[in-house]
Design an enzyme around this catalytic site. Structure first.
Site, PDB file in Angstrom:
ATOM      1  N   GLN A 183       0.827  -1.198   0.000  1.00  7.99           N
ATOM      2  CA  GLN A 183       0.000   0.000   0.000  1.00  7.99           C
ATOM      3  C   GLN A 183       0.870   1.260   0.000  1.00  7.99           C
ATOM      4  O   GLN A 183       1.911   1.316   0.646  1.00  7.99           O
ATOM      5  CB  GLN A 183      -0.920   0.010   1.206  1.00  7.99           C
ATOM      6  CG  GLN A 183      -1.979  -1.081   1.170  1.00  7.99           C
ATOM      7  CD  GLN A 183      -3.025  -0.863   0.099  1.00  7.99           C
ATOM      8  OE1 GLN A 183      -3.289   0.271  -0.305  1.00  7.99           O
ATOM      9  NE2 GLN A 183      -3.636  -1.939  -0.361  1.00  7.99           N
ATOM     10  N   CYS A 197     -10.628  -0.374  -4.990  1.00  4.76           N
ATOM     11  CA  CYS A 197      -9.959   0.898  -5.249  1.00  4.76           C
ATOM     12  C   CYS A 197     -10.577   1.638  -6.431  1.00  4.76           C
ATOM     13  O   CYS A 197     -10.044   2.670  -6.850  1.00  4.76           O
ATOM     14  CB  CYS A 197      -8.469   0.687  -5.476  1.00  4.76           C
ATOM     15  SG  CYS A 197      -8.057  -0.404  -6.852  1.00  4.76           S
TER      16      CYS A 197
END
Length: 431
Positions: free
Chosen positions: A249, A386
């Site tokens: 991430q 996302c």
């Protein structure tokens, strides 16, 4: 009206992708660098389609109260549009209102694409619960969070981000979304072969610079050995091994935030049955599989499925403390199809009592994966997304199979950009 013409435009809404919406003469006009409620002067850049034009803001005539000086001055509206770097397309909007707009984008996608009317909440990234200092949290203006930055190198040796919506390299004197160490390393880099430079700052604080040069046509680009260096990332007290050039991430607080959000969704679905079989699909190096296993206990049976063999190798090490955890290399669609064809009745029964976490790439899981997963029938699914459009499409497919969500938890893991993460818990209807 031809490209290059100037028009004054009332901005009425935001669309996915960091663009804003106005209308003129019955046509929709998409422009960046605006805010709903503003009147802006726009230079048209694309008028080829009869019903949809595109343009660029050259002046703000009536500013929104939510407008601020851009957090990246190089990208502000007073800079010529062709010189504005991309990557911070909401940096002209105060942070609190950015989140209002992002929630609106998610809600719109759910309704328009998925036919779903679900409540959406939005929140910032947060540090692990054990963080000792307030400075570990999000910065007040949403800067300084990127621990991974990609820059481009053109044929003349210029290094920088691309100009917004182009492949033209812009040299800049600041990278405000990056951590201080990343910014310093990027701005002191003076030369590189044409291609891309990735800068990575793992938990040890040292910045790695990975060169990804262009390759001659028909040949594979060389692999920088720096990309294969194993580094350690930490989430609370737990360590994760990952290649420097592998996926992790980007936001320095994202891994902790997602770990907690997935755990919250699993608890809301009834917890993790220690005797069931649980899956982490698109599992990477095992971050979210660890969240599942930590709830289920030391004997948790969790299988992480990931197509990248290097990530799978690391996942096996990262999950070693749970005797029932496995990491398998494979494409998720093919892996699920194999389970449908070969899993024993006992294994299927374990999965029907289990939970599945899936964190697909931006394109989403897709109908084939959702259909296959629904036929296997896990008790609960936690979907990490996302892309709002892909999320809406996949949630609609899950609903058709009897999986329902109570709401969507949007998380702002990409402040000052249009990107937004979402975590959704789904439970199987009885029957």
């Amino acid at each position: 009206m031809d490209a290059g013409a100037l028009i004054d435009l009332e901005i009425t809404d935001i669309a996915h992708g960091g663009v804003f919406v106005g209308r003129v003469a019955g046509r929709v006009v998409f422009v960046p660098d605006a805010i709903p409620g503003e009147r802006v002067r726009v230079r048209l850049t694309d008028t080829a389609k009869a019903s949809l034009w595109r343009g660029e803001v050259v002046d703000v005539l009536d500013a929104s109260p939510h407008r601020q000086r851009h957090v990246w001055p190089a990208a502000d509206v007073d800079v010529p549009p062709e010189r504005r770097p991309g990557g911070a397309d909401l940096g002209h909007v105060v942070l609190e209102h950015q989140r209002v707009l992002k929630a609106r984008v998610v809600e719109d996608a759910l309704r328009r694409i998925g036919g779903l009317d679900l409540p959406v909440t939005i929140e910032p990234a947060h540090p692990p619960a054990a963080a000792e200092h307030a400075t570990a949290g999000e910065s007040p203006d949403g800067t300084g969070w990127r621990t991974r930055v990609g820059l481009h190198v053109d044929a003349e040796g210029r290094i920088g981000p691309y100009a917004a919506r182009s492949h033209r390299v812009i040299e800049v004197d600041a990278l405000p979304l990056a951590t201080t160490a990343i910014e310093r390393a990027a701005l002191t880099r003076r030369s590189a072969p044409p291609g891309r430079l990735d800068l990575v700052q793992p938990a040890d604080g040292r910045v790695r610079v990975i060169a990804r040069p262009d390759a001659p046509r028909g040949r594979r680009p060389p692999v920088d050995p720096a990309a294969r260096e194993p580094v350690i990332e930490r989430v609370g007290a737990r360590s994760f091994r990952v290649d420097a050039g592998g996926f992790w991430q980007v936001h320095r607080l994202a891994a902790a935030t997602l770990t907690d959000a997935v755990a919250d969704a699993l608890r809301a679905a009834g917890g993790v049955d220690p005797d069931a079989w649980h899956l982490d699909l698109y599992g990477g190096v095992g971050l979210l599989a660890a969240s599942v296993a930590a709830l289920g206990g030391p004997a948790s049976r969790v299988t992480s499925v990931e197509s990248d063999p290097r990530a799978t190798e690391h996942a096996g090490e990262n999950l070693a403390e749970w005797v029932g955890a496995r990491a398998e290399t494979g494409r998720v669609d093919r892996w699920l199809a194999r389970q449908e064809a070969t899993a024993s009745a006992a294994r299927r029964a374990q999965l029907r009592r289990g939970a599945v976490v899936l964190d697909p790439p931006r394109a989403g899981a897709g109908r084939e994966v959702v259909d296959s997963l629904a036929r296997l029938g896990p008790a609960a699914v936690v979907y990490v997304a996302c892309d709002p459009a892909a999320l809406a499409r996949d949630l609609a497919t899950f609903r058709a199979h009897g999986y329902e969500a109570a709401g969507v938890r949007a998380i702002d893991l990409f402040p000052n950009s249009h990107h937004v993460e979402a975590v959704v818990g789904l439970t199987r209807s009885v029957g």
